[in-house]
Design a protein around this motif. Sequence first.
Motif, PDB file in Angstrom:
ATOM      1  N   ARG A   1      18.127 -35.673-136.791  1.00 57.40           N
ATOM      2  CA  ARG A   1      17.364 -33.724-137.205  1.00 57.40           C
ATOM      3  C   ARG A   1      18.558 -33.115-136.430  1.00 57.40           C
ATOM      4  NH1 ARG A   1      12.226 -32.898-137.694  1.00 57.40           N
ATOM      5  NH2 ARG A   1      12.244 -34.799-138.649  1.00 57.40           N
TER       6      ARG A   1
ATOM      7  N   ILE B   1      20.942 -31.640-139.196  1.00 58.43           N
ATOM      8  CA  ILE B   1      20.939 -29.417-138.980  1.00 58.43           C
ATOM      9  C   ILE B   1      22.286 -29.430-138.751  1.00 58.43           C
ATOM     10  CG2 ILE B   1      20.419 -27.851-137.212  1.00 58.43           C
ATOM     11  CD1 ILE B   1      17.475 -28.964-136.487  1.00 58.43           C
TER      12      ILE B   1
ATOM     13  N   HIS C   1      10.041 -31.479-146.656  1.00 56.84           N
ATOM     14  CA  HIS C   1      10.613 -31.407-144.633  1.00 56.84           C
ATOM     15  C   HIS C   1       9.496 -30.391-144.372  1.00 56.84           C
ATOM     16  CE1 HIS C   1      12.585 -31.133-141.097  1.00 56.84           C
ATOM     17  NE2 HIS C   1      12.588 -29.712-141.198  1.00 56.84           N
TER      18      HIS C   1
ATOM     19  N   ALA D   1       6.200 -31.193-142.375  1.00 53.23           N
ATOM     20  CA  ALA D   1       5.982 -30.625-141.064  1.00 53.23           C
ATOM     21  C   ALA D   1       4.923 -30.128-140.348  1.00 53.23           C
ATOM     22  CB  ALA D   1       7.401 -29.020-140.529  1.00 53.23           C
TER      23      ALA D   1
ATOM     24  N   ASP E   1      10.916 -27.574-138.291  1.00 53.29           N
ATOM     25  CA  ASP E   1      11.512 -27.623-136.324  1.00 53.29           C
ATOM     26  C   ASP E   1      11.500 -27.096-135.550  1.00 53.29           C
ATOM     27  OD1 ASP E   1      12.140 -30.199-138.625  1.00 53.29           O
ATOM     28  OD2 ASP E   1      14.646 -30.013-137.925  1.00 53.29           O
TER      29      ASP E   1
ATOM     30  N   THR F   1      14.071 -37.196-145.331  1.00 51.32           N
ATOM     31  CA  THR F   1      15.371 -37.520-145.409  1.00 51.32           C
ATOM     32  C   THR F   1      16.523 -38.442-146.060  1.00 51.32           C
ATOM     33  OG1 THR F   1      14.490 -37.959-142.402  1.00 51.32           O
ATOM     34  CG2 THR F   1      16.415 -38.635-142.738  1.00 51.32           C
TER      35      THR F   1
END
Length: 206
Positions: free
Chosen positions: A87, A91, A180, A184, A115, A142
């Motif tokens: 992660r 980022i 994503h 989340a 995130d 991912t």
Amino acid sequence: MRIIGAGGRDDIEYRELETFWTLPNLITVLRFGLVPVFVVAVVADHYAWATIVLVILGGTDWIDGYVARRLNQISTVGKWLDPVADRVALIVVVIVFVVDGIAPAWLVYSIVIPDAVLIVNALVLFHGSPNLPVNTLGKIRTALLLVGTPLLLLGQVDASESDTLQALATLLLGIGCLLHVVAAVIYFRQARRKARTLRSGGTWSG
């Protein structure tokens, strides 16, 4: 052939190790060490090298998990180290893309904001990691992001194919970012359910 969960074996009883010093964890650290190499390559406008680094990062994303299952070296540290390293690497990559003008700002927002919400939620509820298992949707997300980002860089290397690569990369990244956000939301709700279960004295089974 299994892609998700590859390396799993039916002939052994898996145990969770408490030590950091396992081969999968070392692989994770070495992979994460490629992130500063990527940043330097982009800053120096060496997009071909940056693309190669991203391909290596994406292509080896499954290796640490495969080795952990194959060699029965699943560890407590590895269960949080691998997703955290992935992660953080992601980022850093998308921030570099946006700062360098390779990608639009929505790429950062759609990854960083969910995130940040998950991190705050985990700190409030658990004062640390909630230790939730990575779900299949998260793995697909991912994979899409790790495929889409090198395609964006290839457009910087080969100007003749830039429009085609840009369109394909944007499509993959758009789907990846959507997943994503969905992932989340799922993790957010799982964390809150786990917290409620533990506060009521129940046992969390995932």
